[in-house]
Design a protein around this motif. Structure first.
Motif, PDB file in Angstrom:
ATOM      1  N   PRO A  20       0.941  -1.141   0.019  1.00  0.00           N
ATOM      2  CA  PRO A  20      -0.013  -0.124  -0.007  1.00  0.00           C
ATOM      3  C   PRO A  20       0.837   1.097   0.100  1.00  0.00           C
ATOM      4  N   ASP A  21       1.887   1.306   0.716  1.00  0.00           N
ATOM      5  CA  ASP A  21       2.674   2.600   0.772  1.00  0.00           C
ATOM      6  C   ASP A  21       3.328   2.896  -0.546  1.00  0.00           C
ATOM      7  N   ALA A  22       3.979   1.923  -1.383  1.00  0.00           N
ATOM      8  CA  ALA A  22       4.419   2.166  -2.723  1.00  0.00           C
ATOM      9  C   ALA A  22       3.413   2.428  -3.749  1.00  0.00           C
ATOM     10  N   LEU A  23       2.180   1.948  -3.430  1.00  0.00           N
ATOM     11  CA  LEU A  23       1.281   1.863  -4.549  1.00  0.00           C
ATOM     12  C   LEU A  23       0.409   3.203  -4.339  1.00  0.00           C
ATOM     13  N   LEU A  24       0.099   3.496  -3.128  1.00  0.00           N
ATOM     14  CA  LEU A  24      -0.495   4.903  -3.062  1.00  0.00           C
ATOM     15  C   LEU A  24       0.356   6.136  -3.449  1.00  0.00           C
ATOM     16  N   SER A  25       1.577   5.894  -3.284  1.00  0.00           N
ATOM     17  CA  SER A  25       2.438   6.926  -3.561  1.00  0.00           C
ATOM     18  C   SER A  25       2.849   6.978  -5.125  1.00  0.00           C
ATOM     19  N   ARG A  26       2.597   5.948  -5.644  1.00  0.00           N
ATOM     20  CA  ARG A  26       2.851   5.993  -7.145  1.00  0.00           C
ATOM     21  C   ARG A  26       1.492   6.414  -7.823  1.00  0.00           C
ATOM     22  N   VAL A  27       0.185   6.101  -7.357  1.00  0.00           N
ATOM     23  CA  VAL A  27      -0.880   6.388  -7.850  1.00  0.00           C
ATOM     24  C   VAL A  27      -1.136   7.943  -8.043  1.00  0.00           C
ATOM     25  N   LEU A  28      -0.868   8.482  -6.487  1.00  0.00           N
ATOM     26  CA  LEU A  28      -1.225   9.797  -6.152  1.00  0.00           C
ATOM     27  C   LEU A  28      -0.208  10.735  -7.058  1.00  0.00           C
ATOM     28  N   GLY A  29       1.094  10.174  -7.040  1.00  0.00           N
ATOM     29  CA  GLY A  29       2.183  11.032  -8.019  1.00  0.00           C
ATOM     30  C   GLY A  29       1.725  11.228  -9.415  1.00  0.00           C
ATOM     31  N   GLY A  30       1.233  10.168 -10.080  1.00  0.00           N
ATOM     32  CA  GLY A  30       0.633  10.203 -11.553  1.00  0.00           C
ATOM     33  C   GLY A  30      -0.604  11.071 -11.263  1.00  0.00           C
ATOM     34  N   VAL A  31      -1.544  10.940 -10.509  1.00  0.00           N
ATOM     35  CA  VAL A  31      -2.858  11.967 -10.439  1.00  0.00           C
ATOM     36  C   VAL A  31      -2.446  13.303 -10.520  1.00  0.00           C
ATOM     37  N   LEU A  32      -1.603  13.842  -9.540  1.00  0.00           N
ATOM     38  CA  LEU A  32      -1.106  14.979  -9.449  1.00  0.00           C
ATOM     39  C   LEU A  32       0.028  15.669 -10.210  1.00  0.00           C
ATOM     40  N   SER A  33       0.412  14.781 -11.431  1.00  0.00           N
ATOM     41  CA  SER A  33       1.315  15.153 -12.200  1.00  0.00           C
ATOM     42  C   SER A  33       1.137  16.312 -12.876  1.00  0.00           C
ATOM     43  N   GLY A  34       0.039  16.920 -13.181  1.00  0.00           N
ATOM     44  CA  GLY A  34      -0.381  18.129 -14.031  1.00  0.00           C
ATOM     45  C   GLY A  34      -0.937  17.677 -15.464  1.00  0.00           C
ATOM     46  N   GLN A  35      -1.081  16.320 -15.588  1.00  0.00           N
ATOM     47  CA  GLN A  35      -1.764  15.869 -17.011  1.00  0.00           C
ATOM     48  C   GLN A  35      -3.065  16.163 -16.956  1.00  0.00           C
ATOM     49  N   VAL A  36      -4.108  16.534 -15.883  1.00  0.00           N
ATOM     50  CA  VAL A  36      -5.404  16.842 -15.950  1.00  0.00           C
ATOM     51  C   VAL A  36      -5.763  18.279 -16.056  1.00  0.00           C
ATOM     52  N   HIS A  37      -6.186  18.672 -17.321  1.00  0.00           N
ATOM     53  CA  HIS A  37      -6.605  20.305 -17.465  1.00  0.00           C
ATOM     54  C   HIS A  37      -5.349  21.118 -17.576  1.00  0.00           C
ATOM     55  N   GLY A  38      -4.212  20.259 -17.425  1.00  0.00           N
ATOM     56  CA  GLY A  38      -2.910  21.356 -17.609  1.00  0.00           C
ATOM     57  C   GLY A  38      -2.659  21.991 -16.238  1.00  0.00           C
ATOM     58  N   LEU A  39      -3.309  21.403 -15.132  1.00  0.00           N
ATOM     59  CA  LEU A  39      -3.219  22.480 -13.802  1.00  0.00           C
ATOM     60  C   LEU A  39      -1.951  21.920 -13.164  1.00  0.00           C
ATOM     61  N   GLU A  40      -1.221  23.087 -12.402  1.00  0.00           N
ATOM     62  CA  GLU A  40      -0.096  22.703 -11.367  1.00  0.00           C
ATOM     63  C   GLU A  40      -0.979  21.684 -10.187  1.00  0.00           C
ATOM     64  N   ARG A  41      -0.394  20.800  -9.520  1.00  0.00           N
ATOM     65  CA  ARG A  41      -0.553  19.931  -8.650  1.00  0.00           C
ATOM     66  C   ARG A  41      -1.498  20.366  -7.474  1.00  0.00           C
ATOM     67  N   ARG A  42      -1.027  21.593  -6.899  1.00  0.00           N
ATOM     68  CA  ARG A  42      -1.983  22.135  -5.879  1.00  0.00           C
ATOM     69  C   ARG A  42      -2.975  22.808  -6.457  1.00  0.00           C
ATOM     70  N   VAL A  43      -3.155  23.215  -7.520  1.00  0.00           N
ATOM     71  CA  VAL A  43      -4.393  23.992  -8.048  1.00  0.00           C
ATOM     72  C   VAL A  43      -5.429  22.925  -8.562  1.00  0.00           C
ATOM     73  N   PHE A  44      -4.766  21.635  -9.238  1.00  0.00           N
ATOM     74  CA  PHE A  44      -5.500  20.505  -9.403  1.00  0.00           C
ATOM     75  C   PHE A  44      -6.132  19.841  -8.078  1.00  0.00           C
ATOM     76  N   ALA A  45      -5.389  19.718  -7.221  1.00  0.00           N
ATOM     77  CA  ALA A  45      -5.915  19.114  -6.097  1.00  0.00           C
ATOM     78  C   ALA A  45      -7.003  19.970  -5.253  1.00  0.00           C
ATOM     79  N   ALA A  46      -7.016  21.375  -5.417  1.00  0.00           N
ATOM     80  CA  ALA A  46      -7.893  22.277  -4.823  1.00  0.00           C
ATOM     81  C   ALA A  46      -9.260  22.211  -5.741  1.00  0.00           C
ATOM     82  N   LEU A  47      -9.071  21.968  -7.039  1.00  0.00           N
ATOM     83  CA  LEU A  47     -10.276  21.729  -7.806  1.00  0.00           C
ATOM     84  C   LEU A  47     -11.082  20.670  -7.380  1.00  0.00           C
ATOM     85  N   VAL A  48     -10.145  19.349  -7.061  1.00  0.00           N
ATOM     86  CA  VAL A  48     -10.745  18.011  -6.765  1.00  0.00           C
ATOM     87  C   VAL A  48     -11.644  18.298  -5.661  1.00  0.00           C
TER      88      VAL A  48
END
Length: 206
Positions: free
Chosen positions: A86-114
């Motif tokens: 779980p430690d490695a898996l969650l880190s990998r998944v969240l790193g990908g989700v917050l990588s700026g690939q969605v709507h071209g948003l910087e990671r903190r901005v994307f997190a705020a949108l979520v």
């Protein structure tokens, strides 16, 4: 009249959603008007309304797309063989989700949108249904991951799989909230913290 290609239609729709997402992340859903969206994307009202009936439809489309990206990342991780801990898996998944690939948003901005999307589901039944559907699918996917952990002999069978799945999802949600509120929350911190918690050995109290 020349026929408009599907690629052009898809690109224009992408332009509208990405621009609206920037507006919503910056100013919030209720403070953002359609005029703000039009100015952000540089299109006429007619061009935008060809794709969306109004702001609520744009919000719903962004919600569905954003939740699908998050859900897809977790489903893909759940299918890995052998499954990472779980430690490695969650880190990998969240790193990908917050990588700026969605709507071209910087990671903190994307997190705020979520986080804004999550809060919006409390008042909008349409968005709540989208979130509920995605959450149910994620619980099943992560329940399958729990089964894989047990098959590998690294997880005991005395806790219901759904309880473990929901806890892992809650951990991911909490990480996204921290990123939205405070920023600079590195996935290595999450991975180290989870690994430390997982190393705790239960002791009998005499």
């Amino acid at each position: 009249m020349a026929r408009v290609s599907q690629e052009h239609l898809d690109a224009r729709r992408r332009q509208i959603l990405d621009g609206a997402a920037r507006c919503f992340a910056r100013n919030g859903f209720h403070a953002t008007s359609m005029q703000d969206v039009l100015k952000e994307v540089g299109l006429s009202a007619g061009a935008v309304y060809r794709y969306f009936a109004g702001k609520e439809d744009i919000i719903a489309a962004i919600t569905e797309e954003t939740f699908a990206v998050i859900r897809g990342a977790f489903e893909e991780a759940a299918r890995m063989t052998p499954p990472p801990t779980p430690d490695a898996l969650l880190s990998r998944v969240l790193g990908g989700v917050l990588s700026g690939q969605v709507h071209g948003l910087e990671r903190r901005v994307f997190a705020a949108l979520v986080v804004q999307l999550w809060s919006e589901t409390l008042r909008d039944e349409r968005l709540a249904a989208l979130l509920g559907e995605g959450y149910a699918i994620m619980r099943v996917a992560w329940g399958n991951l729990v089964d894989a952990y047990r098959s590998a002999g690294i997880l005991s069978s005395d806790v219901p799989g759904d309880h473990v799945a929901r806890t892992m999802i809650a951990t991911a949600q909490g990480f996204i909230v921290q990123e939205a509120l405070f920023g600079d929350v590195r996935t290595e911190v999450l991975e180290d913290g989870l690994r430390g918690l997982m190393s705790i050995t239960p002791q009998k109290i005499s």
